[in-house]
Design a protein around this motif. Structure first.
Motif, PDB file in Angstrom:
ATOM      1  N   PRO A 238      52.010 -33.789  32.186  1.00  0.00           N
ATOM      2  CA  PRO A 238      51.084 -32.351  32.298  1.00  0.00           C
ATOM      3  C   PRO A 238      49.900 -32.910  32.755  1.00  0.00           C
ATOM      4  N   PRO A 240      45.908 -32.092  34.435  1.00  0.00           N
ATOM      5  CA  PRO A 240      44.877 -31.054  34.312  1.00  0.00           C
ATOM      6  C   PRO A 240      44.803 -30.025  35.493  1.00  0.00           C
ATOM      7  N   ALA A 245      49.583 -27.648  32.282  1.00  0.00           N
ATOM      8  CA  ALA A 245      48.665 -28.610  31.724  1.00  0.00           C
ATOM      9  C   ALA A 245      48.504 -28.674  30.443  1.00  0.00           C
ATOM     10  N   ASP A 246      49.136 -27.860  29.630  1.00  0.00           N
ATOM     11  CA  ASP A 246      48.957 -27.793  28.217  1.00  0.00           C
ATOM     12  C   ASP A 246      50.678 -27.906  27.903  1.00  0.00           C
ATOM     13  N   ALA A 247      51.532 -28.127  28.395  1.00  0.00           N
ATOM     14  CA  ALA A 247      52.964 -28.346  28.043  1.00  0.00           C
ATOM     15  C   ALA A 247      52.954 -29.486  27.057  1.00  0.00           C
ATOM     16  N   GLU A 248      53.942 -29.399  26.220  1.00  0.00           N
ATOM     17  CA  GLU A 248      54.288 -30.608  25.351  1.00  0.00           C
ATOM     18  C   GLU A 248      55.017 -31.483  25.875  1.00  0.00           C
TER      19      GLU A 248
END
Length: 327
Positions: A238, A240, A245-248
């Motif tokens: 992921p 920034p 960006a916030d994917a696991e």
């Protein structure tokens, strides 16, 4: 051994891929059977691809400033929070990259540009780079310049591009959730042009972008239908400023199951470790993958993320007694 692993062993004898319903079963193999699954995938790889490992180097001729909105990519100029800014290399820098790749054992060197598709200036620069590289280094040249017209595909083939990379990225059913500025079918059309011009097809994608297990199998089968020379497998790292960006991060177990599934879907195809392997699989992940179905790597850094030092990968191959492909 679970029933699916017993049934999957027929790939060893026939070289024929598993059907989609059995590939899906592979993605459900329990953790306690992962080692056995990886051994099977490795056996298939050895029997139908041999033991050679192909190393590739890549360089970004044009980085950043792309007008597409691929949700995973920090090179999009549409994502204003991305830290990647537009940069363009000169010919001397591209040649130096080829020399370094050759020194690191690479037989393939891919020139990449972050564009929807190339303009005449970009193709001219690639042509000049190929001439300069071939004066200095004995290495195969690949390119990844986005969506092509028939005329552009013909020019690249005439320039000596051996293999063209254009990733389908993900399953057709999942693609609209990842990209809106162009269609999956446009990527497929470019790959057909590549084949018509006599270049080898290199096409893969990124796993862990929110696709279902069914879509993961769909993707592998769609790639297999192209009969590509090479399939680069990335795992989402992921970035920034991107929509993902916030994917696991994908788990190591799921990544190993996916590697085995791709091998059982494409027994005789080059499966190349690409971006995200260090993050997803850990320090020993490259070793595990090369003993679990993979048979090629990108050495060194990727386009916008850091990889392992090439020397680390070469030492690992020597320790595993996996021979390098040479020209």
């Amino acid at each position: 051994m679970t029933d699916i692993l017993q049934r999957a062993r027929r790939v060893l004898d026939t070289g024929q891929p598993l059907p989609p319903e059995e590939l899906l079963e592979i993605l459900h193999v329990p953790d306690e059977q992962l080692a056995e699954l990886s051994r099977l995938a490795h056996e298939v790889r050895l029997r139908w691809c041999g033991d050679l490992v192909e190393v590739e180097g890549i360089i970004s001729l044009k980085t950043g400033g792309c007008g597409e909105d691929c949700s995973f990519c920090s090179q999009s100029g549409l994502f204003k929070e991305s830290p990647v800014r537009a940069v363009r290399l000169n010919i001397d820098e591209i040649v130096e990259g080829a020399k370094l790749s050759h020194k690191n054992g690479a037989t393939e060197y891919c020139i990449v540009a972050a564009v929807r598709g190339p303009d005449d200036r970009l193709i001219d620069q690639v042509g000049d780079a190929i001439v300069a590289i071939q004066r200095e280094v004995d290495i195969n040249i690949s390119a990844s310049l986005g969506i092509l017209t028939p005329e552009q595909a013909a020019r690249l083939s005439d320039m000596g591009v051996r293999r063209y990379n254009h990733n389908l990225e993900t399953a057709a059913s999942h693609f609209p959730r990842i990209v809106s500025t162009h269609a999956w079918s446009e990527r497929l059309d470019t790959l057909r042009l590549v084949r018509e011009q006599g270049m080898e097809i290199c096409s893969g994608g990124i796993l862990g972008m929110g696709e279902s297990l069914e879509q993961r199998v769909e993707f592998a089968c769609q790639l297999a239908g192209l009969e590509p020379a090479e399939v680069p497998i990335n795992f989402l790292d992921p970035r920034p400023g991107t929509p993902l960006a916030d994917a696991e991060v994908m788990s190591r177990g799921d990544a190993m199951r996916a590697i085995a599934m791709f091998r059982l879907a494409m027994p005789a195809t080059i499966l190349r470790f690409a971006g995200g392997r260090e993050l997803t699989l850990g320090d020993d992940g490259t070793e595990a993958g090369l003993l679990g179905g993979m048979n090629a790597i990108i050495a060194g850094n990727y386009l916008t993320t850091l990889g392992r030092p090439a020397e680390t990968d070469l030492d690992m191959l020597d320790r595993l007694q996996l021979p390098l492909k040479v020209l």
